[in-house]
Write a protein that holds these residues in place. Structure first.
Motif, PDB file in Angstrom:
ATOM      1  N   ASN A   1      91.727 105.290  21.231  1.00 56.83           N
ATOM      2  CA  ASN A   1      91.074 104.996  22.504  1.00 56.83           C
ATOM      3  C   ASN A   1      91.989 105.475  23.629  1.00 56.83           C
ATOM      4  O   ASN A   1      93.026 106.099  23.377  1.00 56.83           O
ATOM      5  N   GLU A   2      91.616 105.150  24.866  1.00 57.92           N
ATOM      6  CA  GLU A   2      92.378 105.642  26.020  1.00 57.92           C
ATOM      7  C   GLU A   2      93.736 104.971  26.166  1.00 57.92           C
ATOM      8  O   GLU A   2      94.556 105.391  26.991  1.00 57.92           O
ATOM      9  N   HIS A   3      94.010 103.935  25.372  1.00 60.99           N
ATOM     10  CA  HIS A   3      95.305 103.253  25.426  1.00 60.99           C
ATOM     11  C   HIS A   3      96.269 103.757  24.353  1.00 60.99           C
ATOM     12  O   HIS A   3      97.424 103.317  24.303  1.00 60.99           O
TER      13      HIS A   3
ATOM     14  N   TYR B   1      89.757 112.209  14.834  1.00 58.61           N
ATOM     15  CA  TYR B   1      89.355 110.799  14.899  1.00 58.61           C
ATOM     16  C   TYR B   1      89.312 110.270  13.475  1.00 58.61           C
ATOM     17  O   TYR B   1      89.099 111.019  12.522  1.00 58.61           O
ATOM     18  N   LEU B   2      89.507 108.968  13.314  1.00 53.92           N
ATOM     19  CA  LEU B   2      89.692 108.398  11.986  1.00 53.92           C
ATOM     20  C   LEU B   2      88.428 108.447  11.133  1.00 53.92           C
ATOM     21  O   LEU B   2      88.468 108.831   9.964  1.00 53.92           O
ATOM     22  N   ASN B   3      87.293 108.039  11.721  1.00 51.26           N
ATOM     23  CA  ASN B   3      86.054 107.941  10.945  1.00 51.26           C
ATOM     24  C   ASN B   3      84.856 107.875  11.894  1.00 51.26           C
ATOM     25  O   ASN B   3      85.018 107.985  13.114  1.00 51.26           O
ATOM     26  N   GLU B   4      83.662 107.675  11.337  1.00 46.15           N
ATOM     27  CA  GLU B   4      82.451 107.641  12.154  1.00 46.15           C
ATOM     28  C   GLU B   4      82.477 106.500  13.166  1.00 46.15           C
ATOM     29  O   GLU B   4      81.955 106.626  14.277  1.00 46.15           O
ATOM     30  N   LYS B   5      83.078 105.387  12.802  1.00 43.84           N
ATOM     31  CA  LYS B   5      83.172 104.247  13.717  1.00 43.84           C
ATOM     32  C   LYS B   5      84.043 104.580  14.921  1.00 43.84           C
ATOM     33  O   LYS B   5      83.772 104.129  16.052  1.00 43.84           O
ATOM     34  N   ALA B   6      85.081 105.369  14.705  1.00 45.67           N
ATOM     35  CA  ALA B   6      86.009 105.713  15.791  1.00 45.67           C
ATOM     36  C   ALA B   6      85.503 106.870  16.650  1.00 45.67           C
ATOM     37  O   ALA B   6      85.883 106.974  17.819  1.00 45.67           O
TER      38      ALA B   6
ATOM     39  N   VAL C   1      86.560 108.364  20.566  1.00 46.30           N
ATOM     40  CA  VAL C   1      87.497 109.482  20.656  1.00 46.30           C
ATOM     41  C   VAL C   1      86.850 110.748  21.228  1.00 46.30           C
ATOM     42  O   VAL C   1      87.452 111.447  22.047  1.00 46.30           O
ATOM     43  N   ARG C   2      85.631 111.037  20.835  1.00 46.57           N
ATOM     44  CA  ARG C   2      85.012 112.301  21.236  1.00 46.57           C
ATOM     45  C   ARG C   2      84.930 112.478  22.755  1.00 46.57           C
ATOM     46  O   ARG C   2      85.242 113.570  23.267  1.00 46.57           O
ATOM     47  N   PRO C   3      84.525 111.448  23.523  1.00 46.61           N
ATOM     48  CA  PRO C   3      84.509 111.638  24.979  1.00 46.61           C
ATOM     49  C   PRO C   3      85.889 111.955  25.554  1.00 46.61           C
ATOM     50  O   PRO C   3      86.008 112.737  26.502  1.00 46.61           O
ATOM     51  N   LEU C   4      86.929 111.357  24.985  1.00 42.33           N
ATOM     52  CA  LEU C   4      88.286 111.654  25.433  1.00 42.33           C
ATOM     53  C   LEU C   4      88.655 113.092  25.098  1.00 42.33           C
ATOM     54  O   LEU C   4      89.269 113.800  25.909  1.00 42.33           O
ATOM     55  N   ALA C   5      88.283 113.519  23.898  1.00 41.92           N
ATOM     56  CA  ALA C   5      88.550 114.898  23.492  1.00 41.92           C
ATOM     57  C   ALA C   5      87.837 115.891  24.403  1.00 41.92           C
ATOM     58  O   ALA C   5      88.391 116.929  24.779  1.00 41.92           O
ATOM     59  N   GLU C   6      86.606 115.562  24.751  1.00 39.40           N
ATOM     60  CA  GLU C   6      85.838 116.448  25.643  1.00 39.40           C
ATOM     61  C   GLU C   6      86.473 116.508  27.026  1.00 39.40           C
ATOM     62  O   GLU C   6      86.513 117.571  27.652  1.00 39.40           O
ATOM     63  N   ALA C   7      86.972 115.384  27.504  1.00 37.31           N
ATOM     64  CA  ALA C   7      87.647 115.357  28.805  1.00 37.31           C
ATOM     65  C   ALA C   7      88.921 116.199  28.784  1.00 37.31           C
ATOM     66  O   ALA C   7      89.359 116.712  29.825  1.00 37.31           O
ATOM     67  N   LEU C   8      89.501 116.350  27.598  1.00 38.84           N
ATOM     68  CA  LEU C   8      90.708 117.167  27.429  1.00 38.84           C
ATOM     69  C   LEU C   8      90.371 118.624  27.110  1.00 38.84           C
ATOM     70  O   LEU C   8      91.273 119.421  26.849  1.00 38.84           O
ATOM     71  N   SER C   9      89.069 118.938  27.105  1.00 34.89           N
ATOM     72  CA  SER C   9      88.594 120.294  26.764  1.00 34.89           C
ATOM     73  C   SER C   9      89.049 120.719  25.378  1.00 34.89           C
ATOM     74  O   SER C   9      89.337 121.906  25.146  1.00 34.89           O
ATOM     75  N   ALA C  10      89.135 119.752  24.453  1.00 36.39           N
ATOM     76  CA  ALA C  10      89.557 120.074  23.088  1.00 36.39           C
ATOM     77  C   ALA C  10      88.492 120.904  22.394  1.00 36.39           C
ATOM     78  O   ALA C  10      87.336 120.477  22.284  1.00 36.39           O
TER      79      ALA C  10
END
Length: 258
Positions: A20-22, A43-48, A52-61
């Motif tokens: 997460n963001e923390h 990301y660890l699994n479907e639950k995570a 994680v994905r929105p954070l990754a997108e914000a990082l342009s991953a």
């Protein structure tokens, strides 16, 4: 922007451990992204994934893949994609650890074999696996970073079996640095002071540990994920090209106190 202000411009890196963001891994990813790096995020699994994905997108991953190091084939699939899309890798941030709760909260004396093996497998051996898969992609050298803690070197109340596990991780770091050094691959363990992350919340009496760190550290304040991120950005940059095999403390000086 001036290259001096973008020390990771042109570099490609893998970030393992964002929950997460923390997360410490997110602090590293954000700092490295701002420093010009292109990132792959796991990301660890479907639950995570939804966290994680929105954070990754914000990082342009450009690469976002699942990775549970206990799941056969996922590590190989991740590096296969990195190899196909990038053909190179410049740094890896390994920020994952795990221990079954019963073993984490119990004495080292009473730790189960299964608990010890799982803690070592996820928290230490996975770093070796990442190094092995990253090595052929680091054709012009690179940097491998993992997260440790002061409890690897000194006894910290309630850290329990994770102390020996992190000690093994720090030793592994030194051996990897020795073996991979001729290829220009640098390896460090980064040891932050206590941080209020989801992983840390599993440690018994963690608030007391936080209070002690703040009182005893010469700076009399806690570090945050941004502090860790900036240090990892430096270590992954060419500014740190002559450093390897170190345990780098980011704890406001707590580790120097008797």
């Amino acid at each position: 922007m001036n290259m001096a202000l973008k020390p990771l411009a042109g570099k490609k890196g893998l970030i393992v451990g964002i929950a997460n963001e923390h997360s410490i891994a997110y602090g590293c990813a954000r700092s490295m992204h701002l420093a010009g790096a292109e990132l792959a995020v796991t990301y660890l699994n479907e639950k995570a994934e939804p966290y994680v994905r929105p954070l990754a997108e914000a990082l342009s991953a450009g690469i976002v893949e699942p990775l549970n190091v206990e799941t056969p084939g996922q590590t190989e699939a991740l590096f296969e994609r990195i190899g196909e899309e990038w053909g190179q890798l410049d740094f890896v941030v390994h920020s994952i650890a795990f221990c079954p709760m019963q073993d984490l909260h119990g004495r080292v004396t009473d730790c189960s074999l299964d608990g010890f093996l799982r803690a070592m497998r996820v928290s230490c051996f996975s770093f070796i696996e990442l190094a092995r898969h990253a090595e052929p992609l680091m054709k012009e050298g690179g940097t491998l970073l993992t997260m440790s803690y002061y409890g690897a070197d000194k006894v910290v109340e309630n850290y329990n079996i994770m102390g020996p596990v992190k000690a093994a991780l720090e030793s592994t770091t030194r051996y990897l640095a020795h073996e991979l050094g001729p290829k220009g691959i640098r390896v460090h363990a980064v040891s932050p002071g206590p941080l209020k992350t989801r992983a840390a919340s599993g440690i018994a009496h963690f608030d007391a540990l936080i209070d002690e760190a703040k009182q005893r550290a010469p700076q009399h304040k806690l570090v945050d994920i941004e502090d860790v991120g900036h240090t990892c950005t430096f270590l992954a940059s060419d500014y740190a090209r002559a450093q390897t095999g170190q345990t780098v403390y980011i704890d406001g000086g707590f580790n120097i106190m008797a």
